[in-house]
Design an enzyme around this catalytic site. Structure first.
Site, PDB file in Angstrom:
ATOM      1  N   ASP A   1     -14.522  -7.582  -6.451  1.00 39.23           N
ATOM      2  CA  ASP A   1     -13.742  -7.884  -5.437  1.00 39.23           C
ATOM      3  C   ASP A   1     -13.725  -8.033  -3.892  1.00 39.23           C
ATOM      4  O   ASP A   1     -12.848  -7.097  -3.272  1.00 39.23           O
ATOM      5  CB  ASP A   1     -12.284  -6.967  -5.810  1.00 39.23           C
ATOM      6  CG  ASP A   1     -11.343  -7.148  -5.571  1.00 39.23           C
ATOM      7  OD1 ASP A   1     -10.490  -8.240  -5.480  1.00 39.23           O
ATOM      8  OD2 ASP A   1      -9.981  -6.445  -6.133  1.00 39.23           O
TER       9      ASP A   1
ATOM     10  N   GLU B   1      -2.859  -8.610 -14.262  1.00 40.93           N
ATOM     11  CA  GLU B   1      -3.968  -9.530 -13.917  1.00 40.93           C
ATOM     12  C   GLU B   1      -4.912  -9.118 -14.071  1.00 40.93           C
ATOM     13  O   GLU B   1      -5.679  -7.683 -14.645  1.00 40.93           O
ATOM     14  CB  GLU B   1      -3.676  -9.477 -12.235  1.00 40.93           C
ATOM     15  CG  GLU B   1      -4.657  -9.479 -11.289  1.00 40.93           C
ATOM     16  CD  GLU B   1      -4.281  -9.992 -10.229  1.00 40.93           C
ATOM     17  OE1 GLU B   1      -3.485  -9.580  -9.354  1.00 40.93           O
ATOM     18  OE2 GLU B   1      -5.438 -10.414  -8.938  1.00 40.93           O
TER      19      GLU B   1
ATOM     20  N   HIS C   1     -11.871 -12.373  -9.392  1.00 43.42           N
ATOM     21  CA  HIS C   1     -11.861 -11.329 -10.003  1.00 43.42           C
ATOM     22  C   HIS C   1     -12.641 -11.853 -11.261  1.00 43.42           C
ATOM     23  O   HIS C   1     -14.010 -10.930 -11.617  1.00 43.42           O
ATOM     24  CB  HIS C   1     -10.646 -10.190 -10.647  1.00 43.42           C
ATOM     25  CG  HIS C   1     -10.143 -10.231  -9.241  1.00 43.42           C
ATOM     26  ND1 HIS C   1      -8.261  -9.884  -9.157  1.00 43.42           N
ATOM     27  CD2 HIS C   1     -10.438 -10.286  -8.160  1.00 43.42           C
ATOM     28  CE1 HIS C   1      -7.913  -9.162  -8.589  1.00 43.42           C
ATOM     29  NE2 HIS C   1      -8.971  -9.141  -7.330  1.00 43.42           N
TER      30      HIS C   1
ATOM     31  N   TYR D   1      -0.811  -2.025  -4.567  1.00 44.96           N
ATOM     32  CA  TYR D   1      -1.611  -1.995  -5.279  1.00 44.96           C
ATOM     33  C   TYR D   1      -1.694  -0.658  -5.701  1.00 44.96           C
ATOM     34  O   TYR D   1      -2.030  -0.321  -6.573  1.00 44.96           O
ATOM     35  CB  TYR D   1      -2.672  -1.605  -4.271  1.00 44.96           C
ATOM     36  CG  TYR D   1      -2.324  -3.562  -3.430  1.00 44.96           C
ATOM     37  CD1 TYR D   1      -2.921  -4.709  -4.634  1.00 44.96           C
ATOM     38  CD2 TYR D   1      -2.277  -3.980  -2.704  1.00 44.96           C
ATOM     39  CE1 TYR D   1      -3.195  -5.603  -4.519  1.00 44.96           C
ATOM     40  CE2 TYR D   1      -3.554  -5.406  -1.553  1.00 44.96           C
ATOM     41  CZ  TYR D   1      -3.064  -5.887  -3.107  1.00 44.96           C
ATOM     42  OH  TYR D   1      -3.418  -7.555  -2.221  1.00 44.96           O
TER      43      TYR D   1
ATOM     44  N   HIS E   1     -12.448 -11.314  -1.979  1.00 44.91           N
ATOM     45  CA  HIS E   1     -11.825 -12.265  -1.530  1.00 44.91           C
ATOM     46  C   HIS E   1     -12.478 -13.108  -0.372  1.00 44.91           C
ATOM     47  O   HIS E   1     -12.807 -12.607   1.058  1.00 44.91           O
ATOM     48  CB  HIS E   1     -10.173 -12.638  -1.193  1.00 44.91           C
ATOM     49  CG  HIS E   1      -9.638 -12.611  -2.487  1.00 44.91           C
ATOM     50  ND1 HIS E   1      -8.202 -11.859  -2.341  1.00 44.91           N
ATOM     51  CD2 HIS E   1     -10.029 -11.032  -3.883  1.00 44.91           C
ATOM     52  CE1 HIS E   1      -8.134 -11.026  -3.731  1.00 44.91           C
ATOM     53  NE2 HIS E   1      -9.312 -10.623  -5.022  1.00 44.91           N
TER      54      HIS E   1
ATOM     55  N   ASP F   1      -7.484 -14.556 -12.552  1.00 41.74           N
ATOM     56  CA  ASP F   1      -7.994 -14.482 -10.844  1.00 41.74           C
ATOM     57  C   ASP F   1      -9.213 -14.720 -10.733  1.00 41.74           C
ATOM     58  O   ASP F   1      -9.918 -14.224 -11.466  1.00 41.74           O
ATOM     59  CB  ASP F   1      -7.664 -12.813 -10.403  1.00 41.74           C
ATOM     60  CG  ASP F   1      -7.882 -13.286  -8.156  1.00 41.74           C
ATOM     61  OD1 ASP F   1      -8.845 -12.490  -8.684  1.00 41.74           O
ATOM     62  OD2 ASP F   1      -6.987 -12.287  -7.694  1.00 41.74           O
TER      63      ASP F   1
ATOM     64  N   HIS G   1      -1.360  -4.961 -10.977  1.00 49.37           N
ATOM     65  CA  HIS G   1      -2.885  -4.817 -11.080  1.00 49.37           C
ATOM     66  C   HIS G   1      -2.556  -3.633 -12.711  1.00 49.37           C
ATOM     67  O   HIS G   1      -2.004  -2.089 -12.467  1.00 49.37           O
ATOM     68  CB  HIS G   1      -3.561  -3.740 -10.147  1.00 49.37           C
ATOM     69  CG  HIS G   1      -4.158  -5.080  -9.420  1.00 49.37           C
ATOM     70  ND1 HIS G   1      -4.162  -4.847  -7.646  1.00 49.37           N
ATOM     71  CD2 HIS G   1      -3.749  -6.347  -9.123  1.00 49.37           C
ATOM     72  CE1 HIS G   1      -4.548  -6.004  -7.069  1.00 49.37           C
ATOM     73  NE2 HIS G   1      -4.138  -6.982  -7.955  1.00 49.37           N
TER      74      HIS G   1
ATOM     75  N   HIS H   1       4.553  -9.988  -6.782  1.00 46.09           N
ATOM     76  CA  HIS H   1       3.109  -9.095  -6.804  1.00 46.09           C
ATOM     77  C   HIS H   1       3.697  -7.367  -6.482  1.00 46.09           C
ATOM     78  O   HIS H   1       4.174  -7.349  -5.779  1.00 46.09           O
ATOM     79  CB  HIS H   1       1.802  -9.031  -6.284  1.00 46.09           C
ATOM     80  CG  HIS H   1       0.484  -9.073  -6.394  1.00 46.09           C
ATOM     81  ND1 HIS H   1       0.374  -7.237  -6.985  1.00 46.09           N
ATOM     82  CD2 HIS H   1      -0.310  -9.280  -6.110  1.00 46.09           C
ATOM     83  CE1 HIS H   1      -1.144  -7.695  -7.159  1.00 46.09           C
ATOM     84  NE2 HIS H   1      -1.588  -8.184  -7.166  1.00 46.09           N
TER      85      HIS H   1
ATOM     86  N   HIS I   1      -4.227 -16.617  -9.406  1.00 43.67           N
ATOM     87  CA  HIS I   1      -4.471 -16.503  -8.678  1.00 43.67           C
ATOM     88  C   HIS I   1      -6.450 -17.488  -7.412  1.00 43.67           C
ATOM     89  O   HIS I   1      -7.663 -17.178  -8.229  1.00 43.67           O
ATOM     90  CB  HIS I   1      -5.459 -15.482  -7.845  1.00 43.67           C
ATOM     91  CG  HIS I   1      -3.974 -14.302  -8.163  1.00 43.67           C
ATOM     92  ND1 HIS I   1      -3.670 -12.792  -8.151  1.00 43.67           N
ATOM     93  CD2 HIS I   1      -2.523 -14.746  -7.738  1.00 43.67           C
ATOM     94  CE1 HIS I   1      -2.968 -12.848  -8.293  1.00 43.67           C
ATOM     95  NE2 HIS I   1      -1.485 -13.680  -8.601  1.00 43.67           N
TER      96      HIS I   1
ATOM     97  N   ARG J   1       0.377  -1.339  -0.162  1.00 40.60           N
ATOM     98  CA  ARG J   1       0.072   0.078   0.184  1.00 40.60           C
ATOM     99  C   ARG J   1       0.746   1.402   0.446  1.00 40.60           C
ATOM    100  O   ARG J   1       0.089   2.327  -0.089  1.00 40.60           O
ATOM    101  CB  ARG J   1      -1.245   0.147   1.112  1.00 40.60           C
ATOM    102  CG  ARG J   1      -2.018  -0.993   1.190  1.00 40.60           C
ATOM    103  CD  ARG J   1      -2.839  -0.991   2.220  1.00 40.60           C
ATOM    104  NE  ARG J   1      -4.154  -2.354   1.753  1.00 40.60           N
ATOM    105  CZ  ARG J   1      -4.972  -2.438   0.580  1.00 40.60           C
ATOM    106  NH1 ARG J   1      -5.422  -2.073  -0.053  1.00 40.60           N
ATOM    107  NH2 ARG J   1      -5.253  -4.004   0.903  1.00 40.60           N
TER     108      ARG J   1
ATOM    109  N   GLU K   1      -4.891 -16.005  -2.434  1.00 44.28           N
ATOM    110  CA  GLU K   1      -5.159 -15.066  -1.565  1.00 44.28           C
ATOM    111  C   GLU K   1      -6.252 -14.143  -0.864  1.00 44.28           C
ATOM    112  O   GLU K   1      -6.903 -13.581  -0.930  1.00 44.28           O
ATOM    113  CB  GLU K   1      -4.620 -13.662  -2.818  1.00 44.28           C
ATOM    114  CG  GLU K   1      -3.900 -14.114  -3.926  1.00 44.28           C
ATOM    115  CD  GLU K   1      -4.214 -12.567  -4.953  1.00 44.28           C
ATOM    116  OE1 GLU K   1      -4.843 -13.055  -5.677  1.00 44.28           O
ATOM    117  OE2 GLU K   1      -3.185 -11.522  -5.250  1.00 44.28           O
TER     118      GLU K   1
HETATM  119 ZN    ZN Z   1      -8.671  -8.886  -5.533  1.00 46.23          ZN
HETATM  120 FE    FE Z   2      -5.331 -11.449  -7.503  1.00 43.88          FE
HETATM  121 FE    FE Z   3      -3.892  -8.881  -7.193  1.00 42.84          FE
END
Ligand code: ZN
Ligand code: FE
Ligand code: FE
Length: 273
Positions: free
Chosen positions: A223, A142, A178, A70, A225, A175, A107, A67, A210, A37, A255
């Site tokens: 979105d 992704e 997603h 974000y 999870h 994913d 992303h 990854h 994912h 983040r 995830e």
């Molecule tokens: Zn997600």
């Molecule tokens: Fe993901």
């Molecule tokens: Fe991701």
């Protein structure tokens, strides 16, 4: 071979992640290249990376799926923020060269009002620049849920980025939460979705998955999870995914909302499906 793993904390280094993965029954894993983040990256440690590469080979791990943060939005409307994000991407790929042959997933970003075409254009430019030094890493776009102005909620958008970049160092990470939230019905018609992926992008570009269940119903574009088998995808969907011939041998990364013991349980569950 099933390559199943989860997100691990990178704070103790890459070799420590290989050891942790082994302990919980994983033979691949994901980790954030920097604060997910924020943008701070860890100090580089070439000896740790080399030891990790040797251990991965020895233990027969599948490819790792790093990854990106974000906060890295390659298609924001603000030019200086975009340049900053592009600098982060370039630095991440340079760092990934210490783990040759592994994947770097991120992303694609949110166009925040500029429109999908402008967003795709920005992302492709950034990728072209970052891939220019030809590091031994494949970047994965992704598949996104398509919430807000996210790019990557449709296979066509990912295909447009791939075509604009024109490099075979670009692939896709699918994913499961997603795509289902984004309107691809992998519960009722996994084969149909994979056929569509093949027709639009080409299954040769699908490099990793994912594995996440979803807290929300089909096509909700949300979105959120959920743990495997406890959401709207359900256990049978994951049985079909982990055993699908078109997905065999690809790294599958959890995830889900878990700590290590929860991940260990889900990895064991997925292996015996
Ligand atoms: Zn997600
Ligand atoms: Fe993901
Ligand atoms: Fe991701």
């Amino acid at each position: 071979m099933k390559y199943i793993g989860c997100h691990l904390s990178a704070s103790a280094g890459t070799l420590a992640m290989v050891r942790t993965a082994e302990k919980i029954g994983a033979n691949t894993f994901a980790f954030f290249t920097r604060n997910p983040r924020g943008s701070r990256a860890k100090k580089e440690d070439p000896a740790d990376a080399a030891a990790a590469m040797a251990a991965l080979g020895e233990k027969g791990f599948g490819k790792l799926v790093a990854h990106g943060a974000y906060t890295m939005n390659l298609c924001t409307g603000d030019e200086s923020a975009r340049d900053f994000a592009c600098g982060v991407l370039c630095d991440d790929l340079r760092r990934m060269a210490a783990l040759p042959g592994q994947y770097y997933n991120f992303h694609p970003g949110s166009h925040v009002g500029q429109g999908v075409d402008a967003g795709i254009d920005h992302i492709a430019r950034a990728l072209k620049k970052a891939l220019e030094p030809d590091y031994p890493v494949t970047v994965l776009l992704e598949t996104m849920a398509g919430k807000g102005s996210e790019i990557g909620g449709k296979f066509e958008e990912l295909k447009a980025i791939i075509d604009a970049v024109g490099s075979n160092h670009v692939g896709v990470c699918l994913d499961t939460c997603h795509v289902y939230d984004g309107g691809y019905d992998i519960v009722q018609n996994l084969d149909g979705v994979l056929e569509e992926f093949d027709r639009v992008i080409g299954l040769d570009r699908l490099k990793a998955l994912h594995l996440n269940d979803s807290k929300n119903p089909f096509a909700s574009r949300k979105d959120r999870h959920e743990c495997i088998g406890r959401g709207s995808l359900g256990l049978e969907t994951f049985r079909a995914i982990v055993n699908h011939p078109a997905l065999a041998g690809k790294p599958m990364i959890l995830e889900t909302p878990n700590e290590l013991p929860g991940y260990q349980g889900e990895i064991a569950l997925l292996r015996c499906l």
